[in-house]
Design a protein around this motif. Structure first.
Motif, short mmCIF file in Angstrom:
data_model
loop_
_atom_site.label_atom_id
_atom_site.label_comp_id
_atom_site.label_asym_id
_atom_site.label_seq_id
_atom_site.Cartn_x
_atom_site.Cartn_y
_atom_site.Cartn_z
N THR A 108 0.85 -1.20 0.00
CA THR A 108 0.00 0.00 0.00
C THR A 108 0.87 1.24 0.00
OG1 THR A 108 -1.44 -1.27 1.48
CG2 THR A 108 -2.04 1.02 1.06
N ALA A 125 -0.70 7.29 -6.22
CA ALA A 125 -1.85 8.18 -5.98
C ALA A 125 -1.36 9.62 -5.86
CB ALA A 125 -2.57 7.75 -4.70
N LYS A 335 -2.16 3.05 -6.15
CA LYS A 335 -3.57 3.26 -6.51
C LYS A 335 -4.09 2.19 -7.46
CE LYS A 335 -2.74 6.26 -10.52
NZ LYS A 335 -2.99 7.60 -11.14
N THR A 336 -3.24 1.22 -7.82
CA THR A 336 -3.63 0.24 -8.83
C THR A 336 -4.26 -1.02 -8.26
OG1 THR A 336 -1.43 -0.79 -8.85
CG2 THR A 336 -1.80 1.07 -10.34
N GLU A 340 -9.76 1.78 -2.39
CA GLU A 340 -9.90 3.17 -1.94
C GLU A 340 -9.81 3.25 -0.42
OE1 GLU A 340 -13.37 5.03 -3.48
OE2 GLU A 340 -12.76 4.82 -5.58
N GLN A 343 -6.14 3.00 0.46
CA GLN A 343 -5.46 4.25 0.13
C GLN A 343 -5.79 5.34 1.15
OE1 GLN A 343 -5.78 5.39 -4.14
NE2 GLN A 343 -6.48 3.29 -4.47
#
Length: 442
Positions: A108, A125, A335-336, A340, A343
């Motif tokens: 992450t 991100a 971000k892949t 969400e 993140q």
């Protein structure tokens, strides 16, 4: 009202009461409904449990301390758990991150060398809207966006043992007095006359390649590292003719002359170079403020500081009075493959480091990191960190050019510098290898 109507009314009221009671139980912690809508004991909306992973590449005790910080963060955020991973022995942070992406399981939060962040910019991100961006001491952007969190500010130069140098000069040593190559050699002579070896040179390729050689990139008069490297790539800049490069090698030649391990230069390890200076067997070594923990193993109460590496005999050249300083380790949020929720949790952890007392305590007091944020007022405790901060506050810094080079620079040109250290390569051969390396960089 008729009795039959009263009975019906009471029955209707009872049904509504039962429904209301059921709804109340469901919304106060029952199994019906989403977890995100469930109030916690403080009346706030509880979040769905989420796990985030951190790829750590700082080394030393930081991995352990980061894991402990993750536990502290979880105490304040019970629905977020933190797992720390580290890079393997002999594996670069970039290689480790690339391997995780190839497996479809990226961390992450990935902590990489600053120069490698751009390679993952399409996977990172955008953090431009985060609160901490406004508290950065210096901008940290790629393509106009903040894609990474600057985890640590570091610097490097000639590390000295204050007690040894005070004795050598017969008083209080003043690092600002060493602002030319000639002045540095005079200091070496004084140390040698007082007993210890003047200095010891660590043979590590990462130190010689990404730190020492990179001083030539950073010491350009305009301070524009990217412009200089672009010239090396295109061939418009000839490294062999560059004044800062030639001056840096003049200094390195002096260092080789007074090197404690000059009879077998490649045998001196990181640990040995630190121990020699810490014990007073040598007065100086070349390295960065991350060496403090190794120095303190041999001399827990010792006081150490930095001398800039001169690149000329002109005392007015900025590089002769400046330390290479920069945000060397940076963290991006994937971000892949991370959701969400993951993140968001990762961003929350980064803000926790910058704004919460426990986060700041981890960063400065426990991990001995020099923070990149203006709002963090905690003072570093160790002498090397204090020295770096003093140079930085005084505006006496040049770019940490290792942040701008490709991931294999330290291996390839570090090996070239090792050959120069043992006199296997002369200046012409070294310059040819540097030029050839940059010509082939894509």
């Amino acid at each position: 009202m008729k009795k039959s109507s009263l009975v019906i009314s009471l029955a209707v009221m009872l049904v509504f009461a039962m429904i209301a009671t059921a709804c109340s139980k469901t919304n106060s912690g029952g199994t019906v409904g989403s977890a995100s809508a469930t109030p916690d004991s403080k009346g706030a909306s509880a979040e769905k449990p989420v796990k985030i992973t951190i790829l750590e590449s700082k080394g030393g005790d930081v991995s352990k301390l980061l894991a402990e910080a993750g536990k502290e963060f979880t105490k304040a955020n019970p629905n977020i758990t933190v797992e720390v991973m580290s890079t393997g022995d002999g594996q670069s942070p970039y290689e480790r991150a690339a391997t995780l992406y190839a497996a479809g399981t990226p961390a992450t939060l990935a902590m990489l060398d600053a120069g490698d962040i751009v390679k993952f910019k399409d996977k990172a991100a955008d953090l431009s809207g985060e609160k901490w961006v406004g508290d950065l001491a210096q901008p940290n952007q790629i393509d106009g966006k903040t894609l990474a969190f600057p985890f640590s500010v570091e610097g490097y130069g000639l590390i000295y043992n204050k007690a040894v140098l005070d004795k050598a000069v017969g008083g209080t040593f003043e690092p600002a007095s060493i602002n030319t190559t000639a002045a540095l050699e005079e200091l070496f002579k004084k140390i040698q006359a007082s007993g210890p070896a003047p200095l010891t040179i660590g043979s590590m390729d990462w130190s010689l390649g990404n730190h020492f050689l990179a001083l030539a990139y950073a010491a350009q008069p305009d301070g524009n590292v990217e412009k200089f490297l672009s010239g090396l790539k295109s061939g418009s800049v000839k490294i062999a003719d560059n004044a800062a490069y030639k001056g840096l090698l003049d200094t390195f030649d002096v260092m080789k002359k007074y090197n404690k391990g000059k009879n077998d230069p490649l045998s001196t390890t990181y640990e040995q170079s630190a121990a020699s200076v810490a014990k007073g067997e040598a007065g100086i070594t070349f390295n960065g403020n991350w060496m403090i923990s190794e120095l303190q193993k041999s001399n827990p109460t010792g006081e150490f500081g930095f001398i800039p590496v001169p690149v000329s005999n002109n005392a007015g050249d900025k590089a002769n009075s400046a330390i290479a300083i920069g945000a060397t380790k940076q963290i991006f949020v994937d971000k892949t493959k991370n959701t969400e929720e993951q993140q968001a949790a990762a961003k929350k952890f980064l803000n926790w480091i910058v704004y919460e007392q426990a986060g700041q305590d981890f960063l400065v007091n426990k991990a001995s990191i020099i923070p990149a944020f203006k709002n963090i007022t905690l003072e570093p405790k160790d002498s090397l960190a204090k020295s770096i901060k003093a140079y930085n506050n005084a505006g006496k810094s040049i770019p940490f050019a290792g942040n701008y080079v490709p991931g294999d620079h330290w291996k390839v040109l570090g090996a070239s510098m090792q050959k120069y250290l043992v006199n296997k390569d002369d200046r012409a051969a070294l310059a040819a290898e540097i030029a050839d390396y940059w010509k082939n960089v894509k």
